[in-house]
Write a protein that holds these residues in place. Structure first.
Motif, PDB file in Angstrom:
ATOM      1  N   LYS A 127       1.955   4.447   6.133  1.00  0.00           N
ATOM      2  CA  LYS A 127       1.828   5.810   5.585  1.00  0.00           C
ATOM      3  C   LYS A 127       2.625   5.941   4.290  1.00  0.00           C
ATOM      4  O   LYS A 127       2.151   6.497   3.307  1.00  0.00           O
ATOM      5  N   LEU A 128       3.833   5.387   4.317  1.00  0.00           N
ATOM      6  CA  LEU A 128       4.693   5.456   3.141  1.00  0.00           C
ATOM      7  C   LEU A 128       4.065   4.705   1.960  1.00  0.00           C
ATOM      8  O   LEU A 128       4.093   5.172   0.821  1.00  0.00           O
ATOM      9  N   LEU A 129       3.480   3.546   2.226  1.00  0.00           N
ATOM     10  CA  LEU A 129       2.837   2.752   1.170  1.00  0.00           C
ATOM     11  C   LEU A 129       1.672   3.501   0.559  1.00  0.00           C
ATOM     12  O   LEU A 129       1.490   3.517  -0.661  1.00  0.00           O
ATOM     13  N   ILE A 130       0.884   4.152   1.408  1.00  0.00           N
ATOM     14  CA  ILE A 130      -0.285   4.868   0.918  1.00  0.00           C
ATOM     15  C   ILE A 130       0.140   6.098   0.131  1.00  0.00           C
ATOM     16  O   ILE A 130      -0.295   6.323  -0.996  1.00  0.00           O
ATOM     17  N   HIS A 131       1.044   6.874   0.707  1.00  0.00           N
ATOM     18  CA  HIS A 131       1.431   8.128   0.062  1.00  0.00           C
ATOM     19  C   HIS A 131       2.191   7.910  -1.235  1.00  0.00           C
ATOM     20  O   HIS A 131       2.131   8.725  -2.141  1.00  0.00           O
ATOM     21  N   SER A 132       2.918   6.795  -1.338  1.00  0.00           N
ATOM     22  CA  SER A 132       3.688   6.545  -2.561  1.00  0.00           C
ATOM     23  C   SER A 132       2.848   5.834  -3.605  1.00  0.00           C
ATOM     24  O   SER A 132       3.274   5.680  -4.744  1.00  0.00           O
ATOM     25  N   GLY A 133       1.668   5.360  -3.217  1.00  0.00           N
ATOM     26  CA  GLY A 133       0.833   4.616  -4.161  1.00  0.00           C
ATOM     27  C   GLY A 133       1.249   3.158  -4.313  1.00  0.00           C
ATOM     28  O   GLY A 133       0.640   2.409  -5.063  1.00  0.00           O
ATOM     29  N   VAL A 134       2.303   2.742  -3.609  1.00  0.00           N
ATOM     30  CA  VAL A 134       2.787   1.361  -3.740  1.00  0.00           C
ATOM     31  C   VAL A 134       1.739   0.364  -3.236  1.00  0.00           C
ATOM     32  O   VAL A 134       1.704  -0.788  -3.650  1.00  0.00           O
ATOM     33  N   THR A 135       0.869   0.829  -2.357  1.00  0.00           N
ATOM     34  CA  THR A 135      -0.165  -0.048  -1.817  1.00  0.00           C
ATOM     35  C   THR A 135      -1.018  -0.693  -2.912  1.00  0.00           C
ATOM     36  O   THR A 135      -1.568  -1.763  -2.732  1.00  0.00           O
ATOM     37  N   ARG A 136      -1.082  -0.088  -4.094  1.00  0.00           N
ATOM     38  CA  ARG A 136      -1.933  -0.667  -5.135  1.00  0.00           C
ATOM     39  C   ARG A 136      -1.362  -1.964  -5.695  1.00  0.00           C
ATOM     40  O   ARG A 136      -2.059  -2.701  -6.365  1.00  0.00           O
ATOM     41  N   TYR A 137      -0.097  -2.251  -5.445  1.00  0.00           N
ATOM     42  CA  TYR A 137       0.461  -3.519  -5.930  1.00  0.00           C
ATOM     43  C   TYR A 137       0.305  -4.629  -4.895  1.00  0.00           C
ATOM     44  O   TYR A 137       0.753  -5.739  -5.115  1.00  0.00           O
ATOM     45  N   LEU A 138      -0.243  -4.310  -3.726  1.00  0.00           N
ATOM     46  CA  LEU A 138      -0.224  -5.254  -2.613  1.00  0.00           C
ATOM     47  C   LEU A 138      -1.601  -5.441  -2.022  1.00  0.00           C
ATOM     48  O   LEU A 138      -2.471  -4.594  -2.136  1.00  0.00           O
ATOM     49  N   ARG A 161     -10.157 -12.352  -0.409  1.00  0.00           N
ATOM     50  CA  ARG A 161      -9.095 -11.384  -0.703  1.00  0.00           C
ATOM     51  C   ARG A 161      -8.727 -10.570   0.523  1.00  0.00           C
ATOM     52  O   ARG A 161      -9.394 -10.591   1.541  1.00  0.00           O
ATOM     53  N   GLY A 162      -7.644  -9.882   0.407  1.00  0.00           N
ATOM     54  CA  GLY A 162      -7.148  -9.129   1.549  1.00  0.00           C
ATOM     55  C   GLY A 162      -7.672  -7.712   1.586  1.00  0.00           C
ATOM     56  O   GLY A 162      -8.609  -7.349   0.884  1.00  0.00           O
ATOM     57  N   ILE A 163      -7.051  -6.929   2.423  1.00  0.00           N
ATOM     58  CA  ILE A 163      -7.424  -5.534   2.597  1.00  0.00           C
ATOM     59  C   ILE A 163      -6.637  -4.704   1.597  1.00  0.00           C
ATOM     60  O   ILE A 163      -5.459  -4.932   1.398  1.00  0.00           O
ATOM     61  N   VAL A 164      -7.301  -3.757   0.952  1.00  0.00           N
ATOM     62  CA  VAL A 164      -6.559  -2.788   0.161  1.00  0.00           C
ATOM     63  C   VAL A 164      -6.479  -1.523   0.989  1.00  0.00           C
ATOM     64  O   VAL A 164      -7.489  -0.986   1.405  1.00  0.00           O
ATOM     65  N   MET A 165      -5.271  -1.094   1.259  1.00  0.00           N
ATOM     66  CA  MET A 165      -5.119   0.071   2.133  1.00  0.00           C
ATOM     67  C   MET A 165      -5.478   1.343   1.411  1.00  0.00           C
ATOM     68  O   MET A 165      -5.261   1.469   0.223  1.00  0.00           O
ATOM     69  N   SER A 166      -5.966   2.286   2.156  1.00  0.00           N
ATOM     70  CA  SER A 166      -6.114   3.611   1.593  1.00  0.00           C
ATOM     71  C   SER A 166      -6.008   4.611   2.715  1.00  0.00           C
ATOM     72  O   SER A 166      -6.064   4.238   3.883  1.00  0.00           O
TER      73      SER A 166
END
Lengths: 440, 191
Positions: free
Chosen positions: A87-98, B169-174
């Motif tokens: 949740k933290l990764l999604i809400h902070s937008g950090v998920t886009r680097y991973l 490639r992996g999963i991109v979370m959303s």
């Protein structure tokens, strides 16, 4: 460095980087330093492989390895697909680097063998973990937890949230084996004290597991490509985008205090002014106490873990009852499929909370499951907790990473620290609206 | 931008000393060069340094998977030119693709006081097998050219981008749940 900051963060472990990111986003001026030359502190992924050999004083890394292909986590953990960190990764937008991959299989140890933790109804029906009728009883407990909403009394189905979990197991008439894997492989407790505590937190943990299932794939667990060290780096980037200043390789020479409150941090003879300090326990040995020990052994394999259908990633939980212990033993296995090892290699890390004077032999039941091991890297680490809550000194110290295989307790600690620092609990809705528009 | 329109997304890094104009260049690329309405076949995801270059604390994860890199110096500041070797070293240490396409960009040619000649830049670029261009983010001179040349070179380098097929490639979370192998994150588009 001779500047004034709102916050100085010491150490670039995951907890420190998340807090650094959140505070930068909320407008604080942050200076973030680490005495190491790399990001991640205790939660780093060592790369190249030679750095892992160096870290463990194991001499030279054999030349036949392609060192650059390795990113070996010092502390193994997986993310719960519906858990707080995601949740933290999604809400902070950090998920886009991973990028993430789903862990292929979760296994639980019973009577010397490992069995797949059922990930859906079909697998539950064919699982050797339970008998026919036991399966039905177990399924009805899962259904109850899945539909549970503590604010809606009807969904409690006559169970008082203050009843013990032992009472709930009795009510559903579940046998010891089913209790073991429900408590340890689903609710993910490390020991059995939850049985005699109010049941609600346990029911919520079972719910987290069932709701994590199938969210991104077959299992409830996710793992970032290139290793867990990517997580702190992602949050560090968030902090930097919002103006945070980063310095690595920066020796820590103490803090300056005034009237019992921190006023600055000294490094290389210079002092940076600040209103508060956030640090991992290694920076303040006189403000923490030892509350336990964790033994971890990183094992390099050139084959998958036996009896896992050649899975490229697995988790195995050995419940304490099964091996007459107080704490569970865990195996976390990832591989070249996650860009953490060179082609054909697997990294299985075995860990548990230390109970005896001979920690390595406590891991023996897990070693037996792994087959031949190419190389072992053993560590025994103290678990620290702060003795100073920071209310006076404004020095906020995180706890060490525990033996759990997921990030839920890590996030609990981050939340607690955030509340102590900011005087209010962390609110996802705040960060979401501010961060989304940012792009690079 | 729909995923289906997108063949691939290229990751291009912009590195160099603080103050050479990386962010202005990036703005020029994203604001001027592209028409977001244009039918997209290739997306480009630019990665800025977010100031982490100042104390040489860029994260290794910043470099991962990049197919192209734009190394920027300021022609009116020789310091920024002399630091280029260090940047190339760091790039070699962390980049995960051995045939990453590199472009050297001498920025701020609008300034009157020049410390690095065009010839010096060209020599350095040749020595390290890099593309080379001089430009001014301020006046927009040469900016479009720099970008197009780099993307073309990446597309022409076999194996540099095709191998990133969706399956590996992996999963991109959303927030919405799984989007396995999502290829295009809606940055800017070319072609």
């Amino acid at each position: 460095m001779d500047e004034k900051y709102d916050v100085i963060v010491l150490g670039t472990g995951l907890k420190e980087c998340v807090l650094s990111g959140l505070l930068s986003v909320s407008g604080k001026k942050v200076l973030h330093m680490d005495r190491n030359s790399y990001y991640g502190g205790e939660s780093a992924s060592m790369t190249p492989l030679a750095d892992l050999y160096k870290h463990f004083n194991k001499g030279e890394c054999p030349e036949n390895y392609k060192g650059k292909d390795w990113n070996v986590d010092l502390i193994p953990k997986f993310l719960m697909a519906n858990g707080q960190l995601v949740k933290l990764l999604i809400h902070s937008g950090v998920t886009r680097y991973l990028e993430f991959k789903c862990i292929e299989g979760s296994y639980v140890y019973k009577k010397g063998k490992i069995n797949k933790v059922p990930s859906n109804e079909k697998e539950a029906l064919s699982s050797p973990l339970m008998g026919m009728f036991e399966k039905r009883r177990f399924a009805s407990l899962l259904k109850f937890c899945d539909e549970l909403d503590e604010n809606n009394p009807a969904t409690l189905k006559g169970i008082d949230p203050n009843q013990t979990m032992r009472d709930v197991f009795e009510k559903y008439n579940l046998d010891q084996g089913t209790r073991d894997f429900t408590g340890h492989a689903i609710a993910l407790y490390t020991e059995d004290s939850y049985m005699d505590k109010p049941c609600l937190p346990t029911l919520k943990k079972i719910q987290l597991y069932t709701q994590s299932l199938g969210r991104y794939g077959k299992s409830s667990y996710l793992y970032p490509l290139y290793g867990l060290g990517e997580l702190p780096q992602g949050f560090a980037r968030l902090s930097a985008i919002y103006g945070g200043t980063y310095m690595l390789n920066k020796p820590f020479e103490g803090v300056t205090m005034e009237g019992g409150k921190v006023t600055g941090v000294t490094s290389e003879g210079e002092t940076a002014q600040c209103d508060m300090v956030i640090a991992d326990p290694s920076y303040f040995p006189d403000k923490v106490k030892v509350v336990g020990k964790v033994v971890r052994c990183i094992c390099i394999l050139n084959h998958p873990v036996p009896n896992t259908s050649d899975a490229q990633s697995t988790q195995i939980i050995i419940p304490q009852n099964q091996v007459s212990r107080n704490y569970d033993i865990y195996v976390s296995c990832v591989s070249f499929a996650h860009n953490v090892a060179e082609k054909g290699y697997y990294i299985a890390t075995v860990s548990t909370t230390v109970e005896t004077d001979d920690p390595e032999s406590e891991l023996e039941p897990a070693f037996k499951l792994l087959g031949p091991v190419k190389e072992k890297f053993l560590s025994i680490s103290d678990i620290y907790e702060p003795t100073d809550d920071g209310s006076e000194s404004k020095i906020f110290i995180s706890s060490s990473f525990d033996a759990t295989t997921h990030f839920e307790t890590t996030c609990d600690d981050i939340n607690k620290l955030y509340e102590r620092i900011m005087g209010e609990p962390f609110d996802f809705s705040k960060i979401q609206s501010t961060v989304d528009p940012v792009d690079n | 931008m729909e995923d289906d329109d997108c063949l691939t997304t290229l990751k291009i890094l912009i590195i160099g000393e603080s103050g050479v104009g990386k962010s202005s260049l990036l703005l020029r690329f994203t604001d001027d060069t592209f028409d977001p309405e244009q039918a997209a076949t290739i997306g480009v995801d630019f990665k800025d340094t977010a100031g982490q270059e100042r104390f040489r604390t860029l994260t290794p994860s910043y470099y991962r998977g990049a197919q192209g890199v734009i190394l920027v110096y300021d022609v009116s500041n020789s310091q920024t030119f002399h630091k280029l070797d260090q940047w190339l070293n760091e790039l070699d240490t962390y980049s995960t693709k051995s045939d990453i396409v590199k472009m050297l960009v001498g920025n701020k040619i609008d300034k009157e006081k020049r410390e690095i000649t065009r010839d010096q830049g060209l020599k350095f670029a040749r020595k390290h097998s890099m593309l080379f261009i001089e430009c001014s983010a301020k006046t927009r001179d040469g900016v479009q050219c720099a970008f197009e040349e780099l993307v073309e070179k990446i597309i022409q380098t076999p194996g540099l981008w095709e191998s990133d097929s969706k399956s590996s490639r992996g999963i991109v979370m959303s927030a919405g749940g799984s989007q396995a192998g999502q290829g295009c994150s809606g940055y800017c588009s070319v072609l």
